[in-house]
Write an enzyme that holds these catalytic residues in place. Sequence first.
Site, PDB file in Angstrom:
ATOM      1  N   HIS A 273       0.832  -1.205   0.000  1.00 45.49           N
ATOM      2  CA  HIS A 273       0.000   0.000   0.000  1.00 45.49           C
ATOM      3  C   HIS A 273       0.864   1.252   0.000  1.00 45.49           C
ATOM      4  O   HIS A 273       1.897   1.297   0.647  1.00 45.49           O
ATOM      5  CB  HIS A 273      -0.909   0.023   1.242  1.00 45.49           C
ATOM      6  CG  HIS A 273      -1.961  -1.040   1.203  1.00 45.49           C
ATOM      7  ND1 HIS A 273      -2.593  -1.508   2.330  1.00 45.49           N
ATOM      8  CD2 HIS A 273      -2.501  -1.719   0.161  1.00 45.49           C
ATOM      9  CE1 HIS A 273      -3.470  -2.449   1.981  1.00 45.49           C
ATOM     10  NE2 HIS A 273      -3.429  -2.596   0.671  1.00 45.49           N
ATOM     11  N   LEU A 293      -2.680   2.326  20.749  1.00 39.98           N
ATOM     12  CA  LEU A 293      -4.021   1.736  20.794  1.00 39.98           C
ATOM     13  C   LEU A 293      -4.256   1.017  22.117  1.00 39.98           C
ATOM     14  O   LEU A 293      -5.310   1.143  22.733  1.00 39.98           O
ATOM     15  CB  LEU A 293      -4.218   0.789  19.611  1.00 39.98           C
ATOM     16  CG  LEU A 293      -4.462   1.498  18.275  1.00 39.98           C
ATOM     17  CD1 LEU A 293      -4.151   0.584  17.097  1.00 39.98           C
ATOM     18  CD2 LEU A 293      -5.905   2.004  18.189  1.00 39.98           C
ATOM     19  N   ALA A 298      -8.028   0.047  23.914  1.00 37.99           N
ATOM     20  CA  ALA A 298      -8.483  -0.881  22.881  1.00 37.99           C
ATOM     21  C   ALA A 298      -7.903  -2.267  23.152  1.00 37.99           C
ATOM     22  O   ALA A 298      -6.867  -2.393  23.808  1.00 37.99           O
ATOM     23  CB  ALA A 298      -8.040  -0.398  21.501  1.00 37.99           C
ATOM     24  N   VAL A 300      -5.890  -5.120  21.805  1.00 35.56           N
ATOM     25  CA  VAL A 300      -4.930  -5.234  20.697  1.00 35.56           C
ATOM     26  C   VAL A 300      -4.233  -6.591  20.768  1.00 35.56           C
ATOM     27  O   VAL A 300      -3.237  -6.749  21.479  1.00 35.56           O
ATOM     28  CB  VAL A 300      -3.878  -4.098  20.758  1.00 35.56           C
ATOM     29  CG1 VAL A 300      -2.978  -4.143  19.525  1.00 35.56           C
ATOM     30  CG2 VAL A 300      -4.561  -2.741  20.866  1.00 35.56           C
TER      31      VAL A 300
END
Lengths: 608, 398
Positions: A273, A293, A298, A300
Amino acid sequence: MSILATKDTHVVIQGGVAGVNAARRMAEFRYMIKQPLNVSAFVYPPDAGKTNEIICGTELIMIPIYKTVAEATANHPEINTSLVYIGADRAYAGTMEALNDPHIKTVSMITEGVPEKDAKLLGKHARKLGKTFNGPSSIGVVSAGECRLGVIGGAFDNLVACKLYRPGSFGVITKSGGLSNEIIWICSQFADGITTAIGIGGDAYPGTDYVSYLEMFENDPQTKAVVIVGEMGGDLEERAAEWYGAKKRRIKLLAVVSGFCQESLPKGMKFGHAGAKEGLKGEGSARAKSEALKKSGAIVPDTFGALGPAIKATHEELLKSGQVKPIPDLAAPDMPRLPKTVQESMKEGEVLVTPLIRSTISDDRGDEPLYQGYPASELINNGYDIPHVIGLLWDNRLVSKQEAEIIKRIIMLSADHGPCVSGALTTIIAACAGIGLSQAVAAGMIMIGPRFGGAVTDAGRWFKYAIDNKLSVDDFLVYMKKNVGPVPGIGHRVKSLKNPDKRVKELVGYVKSLNMATPHLDFALEVEKITAVKKDNLILNVDGTMAAVLVDIGFPVDSLNGFFILSRTIGMIGHWTDQKRQGSRLIRLFDYLVNYASPKRREVPPLK
Amino acid sequence: MAKVLEGPGMGLLRKWGISTPNYAVVTSSEEFDQLSQVNDWLQKNKLVVKAHEALGSRFKLGLVKVGLDLAAAKAAVREMLGKKLETLTIKQVIVSEAVDHKEEYYAAAKSTRDGVDLLVATCGGIEVESNWDKVKHVSIETGETLSDSALSSLVKDAGFSGDTAAKMAEFLKKLYACFDNEDAQYVEVNPVVLSVKGELMALDAVTLLDGDAKFRHKDWTFPFAAEFGRAYTKNEEEVMAVDAKVKGSVKLIEIPGGNIAMLPAGGGASVYYSDAVVARGGKLANYAEYSGDPPDWAVEVLTEKVCSLPGIKHIIVGGAIANFTDVKKTFGGIINAFRKAKEEGKLEGVKIWVRRGGPNELQGLAAMRALQDEGFDIQVFDRKTPLTDIVDMAMAAK
């Protein structure tokens, strides 16, 4: 409920083939959820005014193509979303056009390789207008049970396997198209499936990011948790972490980030990408993102593989707390299914189809044509020639070497007869009028009939009649005079006994030199002996000779004209290319070649 | 991003009105001799000779020589051209004029989410690294123009004054014009020098352009250079040539010394596969990916290159559940190349691991599985096996 792509989404697709393909995939999704197609129009200037045919279940739907987005939304005011499938060099202008249309609220761009500057300008413009610009390089958006934008979710079987026919509780945001599909699958197997999954694209500066959609998910009561799949480069994951950690959020956040391998790979390496690249100073590393994160609260998991169990654990918690209820799986017979095509049904032995035509000569279904079962290449490699192919296709048999030689000579002798004869002249006139090869040759071909070249079949028919009925030459001539008229194959416009046709002599001479029975040829020559006495030019002509010989070697009467048509095609093509090569101009008949026998000029009487 | 070597990078600066020393990129000693006969600047000035290749740490490798007269420059050119390094042969050198100067400064422009940052400092060269706090910047929002007042307050803020401040503002204006118009993503001029004649000149430039914008820059006739401190290998260049030709994409970067060969699908999944190998202590022999439903022959070319990597023990044919890449078709390309490689004896002792889903997955996976009957050491898994489990299995198998 869902976000971004909903049951109220109506779409215009900007682009050509790729856009049509996307529409077909979208139609499959709508068929699965038993809803009408939500693609209202295409915008593709080269095909403006035409329609694209989209299969929706068992129906074929014609979707109009417009030149501009404005025309599309004027004719279909329900349109509120555009999908951009335009090449990178024109994507900016096309997307601007969509963003500036007052009807359109969301634009999702699949185009890859869009210049960064263009993407930034589009993102900014959309934000200024309060619209959503998703992408570039976005695989699309899918909301289970409601709407699919683009090809996200893959083939129909996968849509069903991923339970996309009804909503679950997980939102998905990914940069990668392939991984969006993988996560949709994981959510359907480890939990109750998705609400909406969004590909934001893997570019450095996508128009909308995790935070844009996390906000939307937070406000969507159906979505209980969101999975984001990140990768190294940029700061989108850090911003997502910042958003999540900023205050207590309703949704649970699960995240994985790729790019740890960068730590042991050459700095500055390019991954798949455009945005997947650490900064020059190492900013945006996978580790930094994961840490951020985690710190935000979150979940993870350490690896992508651990994501499934983490999603499962989250789902179980949601079940336990009563925030979600278990969704029973559909029983197998209730699973959505695409209608089968006739071919598929036949393959599975479900239907019987009465064939429309029957062919006994050739078969094109393999990797090369079979003539009466013989592969063309093997015929070539075994020394067979064009006359053998003629034998196989016209008379369903392999002709002998000797027969092949006769056929070859017939073709060679009748390939052309100069520019003056009806067929060649017509072809030449057509060529001079600028008519194309196939039409000009067809024009010449039309001349082949009872008076020119087309008497072979009839000649063969009557010579065969005489032999089959054991008629004497005299009886035959009487019969013909009474029932048919002039004997086909006898007589020539210019040739005569004194000025014999060399072609006939050549062919007769060759065939007679072979040790073979030639009853029809012998009979024809006997007929000539009598007719030529009556009138000098009532000789056996080339049609009659060919006919007699070909019946002698067993060709069916109905195929006989074919030999002349085939041979003379060679000449007609020659005449056409000859005129073309010379750049010949339009010709017309000189009036002194016409006998103007019509009434002289006179007064037109009053109309009654 | 696409890196541009110094020569074309300087060329772009000159195009937008920035002064640079005289320079010439030469490919042979003879060419340099010819040039020196007609160019005064080569005869009258001290010269700098540098290898003009995508190389890191040229100084350490002795590929930058400064303060040379013409004779010494000729010797340096002769010495450098054709020199073989580990990964490449030097084919070009750049000879430039040494500029007498009193001051060195720093100027750069870089792309950010919201627009462009323009950076400037009164110190340049290697000094800037240790004085990063002296670097001042102004942000220009996407679609906005750079105002003269913003520029003059930037240079003032950075510590420029008087005549030099005005010159630097002008320099930055040109730098921004170059950056904006040339679809650049990063341009760093270090150092910017104030010559004894009082002119600001760019002595060196790092230029990264947006390769995706090439379609609107017909004058970008130069090749892009690798960004990781070495030149592209022949295999990498061949795969890039295929990539440029086809719908979808195929990508390859070789990593010498590794023994786990990667052949995964998808720009996103491929990185997770690489991560999994590294996380299990494996050594990658390459990075690769194919995506966007590329034609089978393109995948075949990529596979051939992957099979040719020296010393590999495993090939990881991984991939997520594709949206529209046809598994049967792309696997067809891989299988062709596998067969060829096996005939050539390249897969001796190599274990192949496959995991994939997507359109026509059943047929594609079955075709792969059938390779077992042809004597391949191949294990094939479908969507039910989690994405990177094949890496775990491969690493456990060694």
